[in-house]
Each structure stands twice: as C-alpha cells, then as structure tokens.
Design a protein around this motif. Sequence first.
Motif, short mmCIF file in Angstrom:
data_model
loop_
_atom_site.label_atom_id
_atom_site.label_comp_id
_atom_site.label_asym_id
_atom_site.label_seq_id
_atom_site.Cartn_x
_atom_site.Cartn_y
_atom_site.Cartn_z
N ILE A 149 0.79 -1.11 -0.09
CA ILE A 149 -0.07 0.08 -0.08
C ILE A 149 0.94 1.32 -0.02
CG2 ILE A 149 -1.40 1.31 1.45
CD1 ILE A 149 -2.73 -1.44 2.27
N ASP A 150 1.86 1.12 0.79
CA ASP A 150 2.86 2.37 0.76
C ASP A 150 3.44 2.63 -0.26
OD1 ASP A 150 2.47 2.58 3.54
OD2 ASP A 150 4.24 1.71 4.14
N GLU A 151 3.75 1.49 -1.28
CA GLU A 151 4.32 1.69 -2.25
C GLU A 151 3.55 2.20 -3.59
OE1 GLU A 151 6.32 -1.93 -3.84
OE2 GLU A 151 6.35 -1.24 -5.97
N ILE A 152 2.21 1.68 -3.78
CA ILE A 152 1.16 2.14 -4.34
C ILE A 152 0.89 3.91 -4.17
CG2 ILE A 152 -1.36 2.31 -4.77
CD1 ILE A 152 -1.46 -1.03 -4.39
N VAL A 153 0.73 4.15 -2.80
CA VAL A 153 0.55 5.40 -2.60
C VAL A 153 1.72 6.42 -3.21
CG1 VAL A 153 0.09 7.17 -0.61
CG2 VAL A 153 -1.20 5.11 -0.80
N ALA A 154 2.90 5.94 -2.83
CA ALA A 154 4.29 6.92 -3.40
C ALA A 154 4.21 7.03 -4.78
CB ALA A 154 5.26 6.01 -2.85
N ARG A 155 3.66 5.82 -5.56
CA ARG A 155 3.99 6.02 -6.85
C ARG A 155 2.73 6.73 -7.56
NH1 ARG A 155 7.17 1.28 -9.46
NH2 ARG A 155 8.32 0.72 -7.83
N ALA A 156 1.64 6.71 -6.79
CA ALA A 156 0.29 7.68 -7.34
C ALA A 156 0.69 9.05 -6.97
CB ALA A 156 -0.80 7.04 -6.49
N ASN A 157 1.12 9.18 -5.75
CA ASN A 157 1.66 10.48 -5.49
C ASN A 157 2.73 10.98 -6.44
OD1 ASN A 157 2.12 12.92 -4.03
ND2 ASN A 157 2.68 11.99 -2.20
N ALA A 158 3.56 10.41 -6.82
CA ALA A 158 4.75 10.62 -7.87
C ALA A 158 4.08 10.96 -9.24
CB ALA A 158 5.72 9.61 -8.02
N ALA A 159 3.06 10.30 -9.66
CA ALA A 159 2.48 10.40 -10.94
C ALA A 159 1.58 11.71 -10.77
CB ALA A 159 1.56 9.35 -11.04
N ILE A 160 1.07 12.00 -9.80
CA ILE A 160 0.13 13.27 -9.64
C ILE A 160 1.14 14.50 -9.67
CG2 ILE A 160 -1.59 14.29 -8.27
CD1 ILE A 160 -2.78 11.74 -7.69
N ASP A 161 2.25 14.35 -8.86
CA ASP A 161 3.21 15.32 -8.81
C ASP A 161 3.54 15.75 -10.19
OD1 ASP A 161 3.38 15.98 -6.20
OD2 ASP A 161 5.18 14.82 -5.76
N ALA A 162 3.89 14.65 -11.09
CA ALA A 162 4.56 14.79 -12.53
C ALA A 162 3.57 15.55 -13.16
CB ALA A 162 4.85 13.55 -12.98
N THR A 163 2.17 15.28 -13.09
CA THR A 163 1.11 15.72 -13.66
C THR A 163 1.05 17.16 -13.36
OG1 THR A 163 -0.25 13.78 -13.35
CG2 THR A 163 -1.52 15.43 -14.29
N ALA A 164 1.13 17.47 -12.00
CA ALA A 164 1.16 19.09 -11.64
C ALA A 164 2.38 19.77 -12.18
CB ALA A 164 1.10 19.18 -10.01
N LYS A 165 3.49 19.20 -12.33
CA LYS A 165 4.68 19.75 -12.95
C LYS A 165 4.71 20.15 -14.33
CE LYS A 165 7.98 18.57 -9.74
NZ LYS A 165 8.17 17.25 -9.07
N ALA A 166 3.72 18.91 -14.86
CA ALA A 166 3.58 19.25 -16.37
C ALA A 166 2.52 20.55 -16.83
CB ALA A 166 3.08 18.01 -17.04
N LEU A 167 1.69 20.72 -15.68
CA LEU A 167 0.97 21.82 -15.74
C LEU A 167 1.27 23.08 -15.27
CD1 LEU A 167 -2.36 19.84 -14.54
CD2 LEU A 167 -1.73 20.55 -17.28
N HIS A 168 2.63 23.05 -14.74
CA HIS A 168 3.21 24.09 -14.14
C HIS A 168 2.40 24.69 -12.85
CE1 HIS A 168 5.64 24.22 -17.72
NE2 HIS A 168 4.49 24.40 -18.19
N ILE A 169 2.04 23.81 -12.39
CA ILE A 169 1.14 24.05 -10.93
C ILE A 169 2.17 23.50 -9.56
CG2 ILE A 169 -0.57 23.05 -9.28
CD1 ILE A 169 -2.08 22.76 -11.87
N LEU A 170 3.13 22.74 -9.99
CA LEU A 170 4.19 22.45 -8.84
C LEU A 170 5.56 23.00 -9.28
CD1 LEU A 170 3.85 19.05 -7.31
CD2 LEU A 170 3.61 21.33 -6.22
#
Length: 457
Positions: free
Chosen positions: A436-457
């Motif tokens: 579960i920790d691994e799933i949450v960490a990877r989901a978080n990383a994907a959402i971060d990458a999405t935010a970066k692509a949108l220039h939000i992070l």
Amino acid sequence: MNDRIHSTARYRALDAAHHLHPFSDMAELNRAGSRVIVKAEGVYLWDSDGERIIDGMAGLWCVNVGYGRRELVDAACTQMQALPYYNTFFRTTHPPVIELSGMLAQLAPAGFNRFLYSNSGSEANDTALRAVHRYWALQGKPNKRYVIARHNGYHGSTIAGATLGGMTYMHEQMPSMMEHVAHIDQPYWFGEGGEMDAEAFGLARARRLEAKIIELGAENVAAFIGEPFQGAGGVIFPPSTYWPEIERICRKHDVLLIADEVIGAFGRTGEWFAHRHFGFAPDVITMAKGLTSGYVPMGAVGLSDRIADAIVDGGEFNHGFTYSGHPVAAAVAVANLTLLRDEGIVARVKDDAGPYFQQRLRDALSDHPLVGEIHGAGLVAGIQLAEDPVNRKRFANGSEIGTLCRNFSFDGNLVMRASGDRMLLSPPLVVTHDEIDEIVARANAAIDATAKALHIL
Ligand SMILES: *Cc1c(COP(=O)(O)O)cnc(C)c1O
C-alpha cells in the motif's frame, strides 16, 4: 539484439496486426505499442521486458485474492479432469454449481437463496432484466417494463448493458439501443453539487428517481439499477442520504431495486456486498469480477425470494447460456470464495488493510494542489483532480489531464486508471501495508509529475 527485446517487438507487431483491443484507439495504440504482460504474482505484474509493475487495479477490479493462488489453479485443473463441461438445461446438474449456489446463499444477505449464472457482468445485467421482466409478467403487470438507470453509470458493453450504462461516448456509437430505459442524473457532488451541501444534494439526486417514476407512471416502471458506488464512472461514493432515499422511493412505487455489484461484491469495500456498506437492501444483485477473482470468466445474479419464488412457480423461464454455471468456473469460484472467507480476507479489508489504505491516501494527497477530493472505503478509491480544489472547479480538459496522470503512473510501474479527471485505485484485497505504501508513493509521484507538467508545482 537480445532475446527479450526481440520477443517484445514480435509480440507488439503481431498484436498491432491482428488484435483489436477493448475501448482503445487502435491506430494510436499501435503507434505507441502495448505493454506485453507475461506473468503475475501477488499484487505484481511483469512485462515482457522484465519490468515489475504494481497492480493498483487488481486487473480490472477483479483479482481480489491476488495473482498466483495455487488453490484456484488446482480447483480448475481437478475440475477439468473430472468434468470439463456439462450443461444444466435438461434435467442435469453438477457438483461445482451446486456447491457455489449453496455458498452464495450463505454469503448473500438474508432472503437471497437462488442464483443464476452468466459469463460476465454484462450478461449478468442482461439476465437480471430478463428475470425482472419475467417477474412482472407473472404478477400480471406486463406494462412494468421501464428500467431507470443513471448518467455515468456502467453496466457493461452488451446492447442491454451499454444502454443501461450512462456513458455518452458509448451511446454515441449505438444506433440501436434497448427500449424502455430512462436515465437520471448521478449523485456526483464534487462535479454537480453546485451550492448544495453534499447531504442535501444526495437527497435531491435520489428524488430525481421519484420524479422520473411519476413522469413514466409507476405502473410502467419495472426497476431501478445502480452500482452502490460508481466504479468505471470514477469511484463516486454517493452522499450518505442517497441510498436510503432511493430505497424508500423504490418501495413506495413498487419498483424493484437492482444493485449492480459487479465491482462491489466480494470484499471491495470491506463488506461481502457493497450495498451493506451503504445500508440498503436490493431485490436483485448482479455479480461477476471478484466472483472468480478473474481467474476464469463468470457472472451471477442473485434473486430475492419474492422474485425467485414467482419464477420457480411460474413455469419455464426461457433464458440461459451454453456456459451458465460452467463447472470449471464454478469450481474456481468456490475455491476463491473459500479463500476470501477462510483466510479472513474480507474481514481484513474492513478492519486493517482498508482503513490503512484510505488513511495513507489522505495523508499523502488531501492537501495536494491538484486534488479536489478522495472518495472510497476498503480497498477502492477515486482521486478527483481539480484546477481549484477548494472551490470545486474542474479542469476544462480534465480527461486529457487524467490520461496524462495515468500515463505517468504506468511509466512509473503503477497501474492506476483514469476516468475523466478522476484517478482510480482498486488493488487486490491481499495487498500488504508495504505494498500500500508503494502504491500511494507511486500515485503521489504520478500526480506530482502531472502538476509539474501543468506548471502547478
Ligand atoms: C465491469 C462491469 C460490468 C461489466 O462486466 P463485464 O464482465 O465486462 O461484462 C458491469 N457492471 C459493472 C459495475 C462493472 O464494473
């Protein structure tokens, strides 16, 4: 060129040349190339390049006991040797379908004692309609024909299933739909709640059912069908006011309530059936996916005694499939339900893995600048991506952003699905805390990458 790369290339070329995938833009997919999944164990998949992927979706919401369970393999092998096939049309039956039916009667809510079988969730819903129509005909009310369903519901991809579903992108490609189906709006507060609070909105959306019944005439309405929580539509959990009001309206107007439990049944929310999580009592339950943990195809329909008794006493019911109650599928289902019960897997979802998963997701993502809400219970969750989370403002191009996030996730070796602008997780029910920790960490990383692509992070 090493062998592995060579075999991936060969698989991709053959796949592109000869295989049409479900729900895929084939030209686009063939340009990108499919990932070839070659084996699996527990909650992990491996592709033909030897990459290990964590399966945050349990296949397609179905591999509840996880991959590689010897008990299911043995059950299939043993049954294939003893009796690989026989039908139950003409005065015959067989042990696996008998054992499975007895087991489902034990596991299902009180008042559900009879079951009929199909090969999929779509066929289970078709079968439910056949049974409901038969029931009303036997009651001398053949005009009760209409079935009311919801926009953005999912009930499969046969003509009946896709008509019942409320997916406009499916309806657009269907010049012929089933007759006597009507849709009402969904209980999706984040997207459609406006100024109302969630509980008031839940009641308002349930009352759309009553308005539709009155519009059509209760004497013409056979049933309402809904997923306890919408799965493919985005893991939308209705406000707590919704289902009790739906049930009250169905009872008042003598409209049957069909719970499409194709995703919800067999432990997903921590209950054996998701309608228990929401506290309502259906008349008909459709099942598939987790029934066999997806190891072989099978669907089922549970009928409450009121309906089953009428059908039993009503003469021949002219419905069935060559593979209804298939002995190998039934044997696998029995082995699967035995594991879910005897290993306490469902109970563990409720008491341990589910609360841990929900808490970890919220700890990691509740305050993320791209996350509007997190819905879910047990081992299923929907994560709403939003332009302005606080004011519930969604992106105009939300589906593209969801797809972007899904692709970041898959490239990072987590299977997380997108439904429009909602990210979906539904891991195998045997997932450990570390996984579960691994799933949450990877989901978080994907959402971060999405935010970066949108220039939000
Ligand atoms: C998957 C699904 C279906 C359709 O099941 P198939 O086995 O794909 O035909 C029906 N209802 C719900 C809620 C589903 O998630």
